[in-house]
Enzyme design. Structure first.
Site, PDB file in Angstrom:
ATOM      1  N   GLN A  78       4.165 -13.453  -1.803  1.00  0.00           N
ATOM      2  CA  GLN A  78       4.931 -12.317  -1.253  1.00  0.00           C
ATOM      3  C   GLN A  78       5.601 -12.678   0.070  1.00  0.00           C
ATOM      4  O   GLN A  78       6.638 -12.107   0.409  1.00  0.00           O
ATOM      5  CB  GLN A  78       4.020 -11.103  -1.039  1.00  0.00           C
ATOM      6  N   ASP A 102      -4.423  -2.777   3.391  1.00  0.00           N
ATOM      7  CA  ASP A 102      -4.447  -1.980   2.162  1.00  0.00           C
ATOM      8  C   ASP A 102      -5.489  -0.876   2.214  1.00  0.00           C
ATOM      9  O   ASP A 102      -5.355   0.149   1.552  1.00  0.00           O
ATOM     10  CB  ASP A 102      -4.679  -2.894   0.961  1.00  0.00           C
ATOM     11  N   ALA A 104       0.805  -1.227   0.000  1.00  0.00           N
ATOM     12  CA  ALA A 104       0.000   0.000   0.000  1.00  0.00           C
ATOM     13  C   ALA A 104       0.841   1.283   0.000  1.00  0.00           C
ATOM     14  O   ALA A 104       0.629   2.193  -0.816  1.00  0.00           O
ATOM     15  CB  ALA A 104      -0.934  -0.020   1.206  1.00  0.00           C
ATOM     16  N   LYS A 112      -4.230  -8.674   2.235  1.00  0.00           N
ATOM     17  CA  LYS A 112      -4.006  -9.764   1.273  1.00  0.00           C
ATOM     18  C   LYS A 112      -4.947 -10.943   1.511  1.00  0.00           C
ATOM     19  O   LYS A 112      -5.240 -11.303   2.649  1.00  0.00           O
ATOM     20  CB  LYS A 112      -2.534 -10.200   1.400  1.00  0.00           C
TER      21      LYS A 112
HETATM   22  O1  MRU Z   1      -0.778  -7.219  -3.696  1.00  0.00           O
HETATM   23  P1  MRU Z   1       0.212  -6.530  -2.817  1.00  0.00           P
HETATM   24  O2  MRU Z   1       1.502  -7.264  -2.664  1.00  0.00           O
HETATM   25  O3  MRU Z   1       0.415  -5.070  -3.192  1.00  0.00           O
HETATM   26  O4  MRU Z   1      -0.521  -6.559  -1.427  1.00  0.00           O
HETATM   27  C1  MRU Z   1      -0.209  -5.734  -0.406  1.00  0.00           C
HETATM   28  C2  MRU Z   1       0.296  -6.477   0.703  1.00  0.00           C
HETATM   29  O5  MRU Z   1       1.436  -6.873   0.686  1.00  0.00           O
HETATM   30  C3  MRU Z   1      -0.489  -6.670   1.861  1.00  0.00           C
HETATM   31  O6  MRU Z   1      -1.651  -7.204   1.923  1.00  0.00           O
HETATM   32  C4  MRU Z   1       0.080  -5.964   3.027  1.00  0.00           C
HETATM   33  O7  MRU Z   1      -0.152  -6.630   4.186  1.00  0.00           O
HETATM   34  C5  MRU Z   1      -0.456  -4.567   3.093  1.00  0.00           C
HETATM   35  S1  MRU Z   1       0.428  -3.486   2.140  1.00  0.00           S
HETATM   36  C6  MRU Z   1       1.284  -2.690   3.352  1.00  0.00           C
END
Ligand code: MRU
Length: 376
Positions: free
Chosen positions: A210, A251, A57, A262
């Protein structure tokens, strides 16, 4: 964070004047290769966000902010009438790259305000200053999240002297997801640096992994003890007392405390609630969407290509188990249909607390507005 002895942010500029260039770390190459890419145009910035060379984010927001600077540079020669029209088109192109993280729209709104009524060199300078301010603020807010979250880890450590605090995290909400430090991992780094024994359970985080490729990489670089686990292991560990707390990022979080994160985060929160394990969500204020109340109904959830579910990528191994290149493999029959929702929403009732740059608050409208009274 240090990589090969050099401190890096995830996005930065080098050079001066017309020669100043925007640089990012290509996160699609990690953990196998540390590759730096230059972004020259707003189209490059859009591609970097859409194709997830940058992701997370905070970093999506910072990239959009720097993307506006690139757009202003490209439009610098336009007339006072043409300039705002071109900039509006560029901001819209950035806005539609990824729908879920609040930070993207938040950063664009800040740039829109900073550029109001300006064009030419003045607008370029203003966009540059605002992008830098957004990036610096992101890094500083994440540092503060680390300090506030560290106190929670410290309190658990005090109850089990001599033993590591076991923390489960999902996806990557670390240094790589922001400009520096991270959200969910920032308290872990702060605790580790303060000598508190910690161990992190790292969910692999299908389909893009990730956790396996980014969280394991950055925790390893920092020397934080961790173990990679398959996505569905968390519930089992909680049933056996092997998780002291969960910390995830977010996010988008509503004013009532519902948190989009996620895909799979919701299931971890359910398991945590069933086992009495505290479940915290860490976020800077740029991730709140104060206009929303009901996360499940109102937060837009990105659906990505089905091929991310059908195909896995990684290092190709030779006969000795040494990596010898990259490979993609399909893991299902060729004709299999797949769907790929990238995020889910954890209702506030399952969240023990929100860790923000202003401190810890309950995941409720009262709690959130107590920390952010200006949003009442
Ligand atoms: O799809 P992404 O990799 O951009 O998703 C974001 C994430 O990595 C997360 O869900 C995360 O915990 C929040 S972003 C700080």
């Amino acid at each position: 964070m240090n990589v090969e002895g050099r401190h890096y942010r995830t996005i930065w500029t080098e050079g001066e004047g017309a020669g100043e260039v925007l640089r990012i770390i290509d996160q699609t190459a990690l953990p196998h290769e540390f590759r730096v890419l230059d972004l020259h145009s707003v189209a490059d910035a859009c591609r970097a966000i859409r194709e997830m060379w940058v992701r997370g984010a905070g970093l999506i927001g910072a990239t959009a902010a720097w993307g506006v600077w690139l757009a202003a540079r490209e439009a610098e020669h336009l007339s006072a009438e043409e300039f705002p029209v071109r900039m509006a088109m560029s901001m819209e192109a950035l806005r539609v790259t990824r729908p879920t993280a609040s930070n993207l729209v938040w950063a664009l709104q800040r740039q829109q305000k900073a550029l109001a009524g300006l064009c030419g060199a003045e607008a370029v300078a203003a966009a540059h200053a605002e992008a830098r301010a957004i990036a610096d603020e992101d890094a500083e807010f994440c540092r503060r999240i680390g300090q506030h979250g560290k106190a929670l880890i410290e309190a658990i450590a005090a109850r089990k002297p001599g033993q590591a605090v076991n923390i489960l995290t999902h996806c990557n909400a670390g240094w790589l997801a922001f400009v520096d430090h991270g959200s969910a991992l920032s308290p872990i780094y702060a605790a580790f640096d303060a000598g508190i024994p910690v161990h992190v359970w790292v969910d692999e985080t299908r389909p893009r992994n990730q956790g396996a490729s980014l969280t394991a990489w950055e925790l390893g670089r920092h020397g934080v003890p961790h173990s990679l686990i398959a996505d569905n292991v968390g519930g089992h560990l909680m049933q056996h007392g092997m998780v002291d707390m969960v910390i995830t990022g977010a996010d988008r979080v509503t004013r009532c405390g519902d948190a989009a994160n996620k895909i799979g985060t919701y299931l971890k929160a359910l398991a945590a609630a069933d086992n009495g394990v505290p479940f915290y969500v860490a976020l800077p204020s740029s991730t709140f969407d104060f206009s929303l109340r009901d996360g499940v109904r109102e937060i837009p959830i990105e659906e990505r290509s089905a091929d991310e579910v059908r195909v896995m990528s990684g290092a190709l191994l030779d006969g000795e188990g040494q990596s010898c290149g990259a490979a993609s493999v399909r893991i299902c029959p060729e004709a299999t249909n797949a769907r790929n929702w990238a995020f889910d929403v954890t209702p506030a009732r399952l969240i023990s607390g929100l860790i923000t740059e202003r401190g810890l608050c309950p995941a409720s409208e009262e709690g959130v507005l107590g920390l952010y009274p200006e949003q009442k």
